[in-house]
Design a protein around this motif. Structure first.
Motif, PDB file in Angstrom:
ATOM      1  N   TYR A  68      -8.528  79.856  -2.779  1.00  0.00           N
ATOM      2  CA  TYR A  68      -7.445  78.949  -3.111  1.00  0.00           C
ATOM      3  C   TYR A  68      -7.928  77.957  -4.157  1.00  0.00           C
ATOM      4  O   TYR A  68      -9.088  77.536  -4.142  1.00  0.00           O
ATOM      5  N   ASN A  94     -11.600  76.635  -2.443  1.00  0.00           N
ATOM      6  CA  ASN A  94     -12.190  76.878  -1.134  1.00  0.00           C
ATOM      7  C   ASN A  94     -12.467  78.351  -0.904  1.00  0.00           C
ATOM      8  O   ASN A  94     -11.852  79.236  -1.500  1.00  0.00           O
ATOM      9  N   TRP A 104     -13.113  80.220   2.640  1.00  0.00           N
ATOM     10  CA  TRP A 104     -13.222  80.269   4.089  1.00  0.00           C
ATOM     11  C   TRP A 104     -13.792  78.993   4.693  1.00  0.00           C
ATOM     12  O   TRP A 104     -14.774  79.016   5.426  1.00  0.00           O
ATOM     13  N   GLY A 105     -13.152  77.910   4.346  1.00  0.00           N
ATOM     14  CA  GLY A 105     -13.474  76.646   4.983  1.00  0.00           C
ATOM     15  C   GLY A 105     -14.409  75.753   4.192  1.00  0.00           C
ATOM     16  O   GLY A 105     -14.431  74.545   4.392  1.00  0.00           O
ATOM     17  N   LYS A 106     -15.182  76.336   3.326  1.00  0.00           N
ATOM     18  CA  LYS A 106     -16.115  75.519   2.543  1.00  0.00           C
ATOM     19  C   LYS A 106     -15.430  75.144   1.231  1.00  0.00           C
ATOM     20  O   LYS A 106     -15.046  76.023   0.459  1.00  0.00           O
ATOM     21  N   LEU A 107     -15.238  73.841   1.021  1.00  0.00           N
ATOM     22  CA  LEU A 107     -14.526  73.380  -0.162  1.00  0.00           C
ATOM     23  C   LEU A 107     -15.466  72.803  -1.196  1.00  0.00           C
ATOM     24  O   LEU A 107     -16.446  72.136  -0.872  1.00  0.00           O
ATOM     25  N   GLN A 108     -15.150  73.050  -2.464  1.00  0.00           N
ATOM     26  CA  GLN A 108     -15.890  72.481  -3.585  1.00  0.00           C
ATOM     27  C   GLN A 108     -14.906  71.721  -4.456  1.00  0.00           C
ATOM     28  O   GLN A 108     -13.857  72.247  -4.818  1.00  0.00           O
ATOM     29  N   TYR A 157      -9.114  72.282  11.762  1.00  0.00           N
ATOM     30  CA  TYR A 157     -10.183  72.077  10.781  1.00  0.00           C
ATOM     31  C   TYR A 157     -10.376  70.594  10.490  1.00  0.00           C
ATOM     32  O   TYR A 157      -9.409  69.857  10.271  1.00  0.00           O
ATOM     33  N   TYR A 193     -16.694  64.219   3.772  1.00  0.00           N
ATOM     34  CA  TYR A 193     -17.097  64.238   2.383  1.00  0.00           C
ATOM     35  C   TYR A 193     -17.707  62.892   2.024  1.00  0.00           C
ATOM     36  O   TYR A 193     -17.385  61.870   2.616  1.00  0.00           O
ATOM     37  N   GLN A 208     -18.915  67.992   0.077  1.00  0.00           N
ATOM     38  CA  GLN A 208     -18.706  68.253   1.489  1.00  0.00           C
ATOM     39  C   GLN A 208     -20.018  68.118   2.257  1.00  0.00           C
ATOM     40  O   GLN A 208     -21.043  68.710   1.876  1.00  0.00           O
ATOM     41  N   TYR A 235     -18.380  70.574   7.992  1.00  0.00           N
ATOM     42  CA  TYR A 235     -17.014  70.885   8.353  1.00  0.00           C
ATOM     43  C   TYR A 235     -17.006  71.587   9.704  1.00  0.00           C
ATOM     44  O   TYR A 235     -18.031  72.104  10.162  1.00  0.00           O
ATOM     45  N   MET A 249     -14.488  74.260  11.969  1.00  0.00           N
ATOM     46  CA  MET A 249     -13.304  75.115  12.002  1.00  0.00           C
ATOM     47  C   MET A 249     -12.559  74.981  13.329  1.00  0.00           C
ATOM     48  O   MET A 249     -11.387  75.361  13.420  1.00  0.00           O
ATOM     49  N   GLY A 262      -8.665  77.959   8.885  1.00  0.00           N
ATOM     50  CA  GLY A 262      -8.986  79.091   8.045  1.00  0.00           C
ATOM     51  C   GLY A 262      -8.602  78.921   6.602  1.00  0.00           C
ATOM     52  O   GLY A 262      -8.877  77.900   5.972  1.00  0.00           O
ATOM     53  N   SER A 292      -6.985  75.838   4.990  1.00  0.00           N
ATOM     54  CA  SER A 292      -7.725  74.596   4.810  1.00  0.00           C
ATOM     55  C   SER A 292      -7.598  74.055   3.408  1.00  0.00           C
ATOM     56  O   SER A 292      -8.185  73.020   3.092  1.00  0.00           O
TER      57      SER A 292
END
Lengths: 109, 114
Positions: A32, A92, A94-98, B31, B35, B45, B48, B50, B97, B100
């Motif tokens: 996304y 993102n 799978w949950g890890k966002l940058q 979730y 940050y 980040q 996190y 889930m 998932g 997010s």
């Protein structure tokens, strides 16, 4: 090298102009692509998101994603002084966002 | 009102004194994430989660701990704060998932470590 690159600006435009913002990225796993807007002394808020390559419009805002070039853009038409804020691109996987570093935009009346 | 709350909003502390920043959300989100925001570096980040009892490292986890014992709470713990942890911290929550992408952020906690 950062996974997401964004020019921090500041970008100053006159009221009514088109604002053009962009980010490049290196991770093909991103799913996304988002743009957040952050006003001074506030938390970011989601402006737009896209999932696939192409354009997405929402009022005066257009988000573009080009996965082949790993490049995303945000355009703001007919900019208003109330659009003055910092705009952060985000991606993102799978949950890890940058997030990108954010571009400060100033729209002058 | 749907919201993410953080406490405290401002904190000045000294090197090595353990501290906890609380985060709570009332949207029943699975979730949650922490940050830090630093000039020129954007949002990075830290950790996190889930879901309850499930946490993962983000990009900058060193020097931080988290726990997720309840769905609504996600505290950030600095066991031995150092000056390089002086920053603006944001907690966020979202649905699980792939959804997010839509993070709801708290108002931020400005931490100064001297």
């Amino acid at each position: 090298q950062k996974e997401v690159e964004q020019d921090p600006g500041p970008l100053s435009v006159p009221e009514g102009a088109i604002v053009s913002l962009n980010c490049t990225y290196s991770n093909s796993a991103f799913q996304y692509f988002m743009w957040y807007r952050q006003y001074s002394r506030k938390g970011p808020e989601l402006l737009m998101y896209t999932y696939s390559s192409g354009n997405k419009e929402d009022g005066r805002f257009t988000a573009q994603v080009d996965k082949s070039s790993k490049y995303i853009s945000l355009f703001i038409r007919d900019s208003q002084p109330s659009d003055s804020a910092t705009y952060l691109c985000a991606m993102n996987s799978w949950g890890k966002l940058q997030f990108g570093a954010g571009t400060q935009v100033v729209v002058t009346p | 009102e749907a919201q993410v709350t953080q406490n405290p909003r401002y904190l000045i502390t000294v090197t090595g004194k353990k501290l906890t920043v609380t985060c709570s959300q009332n949207m029943n989100h699975e979730y949650m994430s922490w940050y830090r925001q630093d000039p020129g570096l954007g949002l990075r980040q830290i950790y996190y989660s889930m879901n309850v009892e499930v946490t993962d490292k983000g990009d900058v986890p060193e020097g931080y701990k988290v726990s997720r014992k309840e769905k609504r709470n996600f505290p950030l713990i600095l066991e031995s704060p150092s000056p390089n942890q002086t920053s603006l911290y944001f907690c966020a929550s979202s649905r699980a998932g792939a959804s997010s992408y839509e993070q709801y952020f708290g108002p931020g906690t400005r931490l100064t470590v001297t």
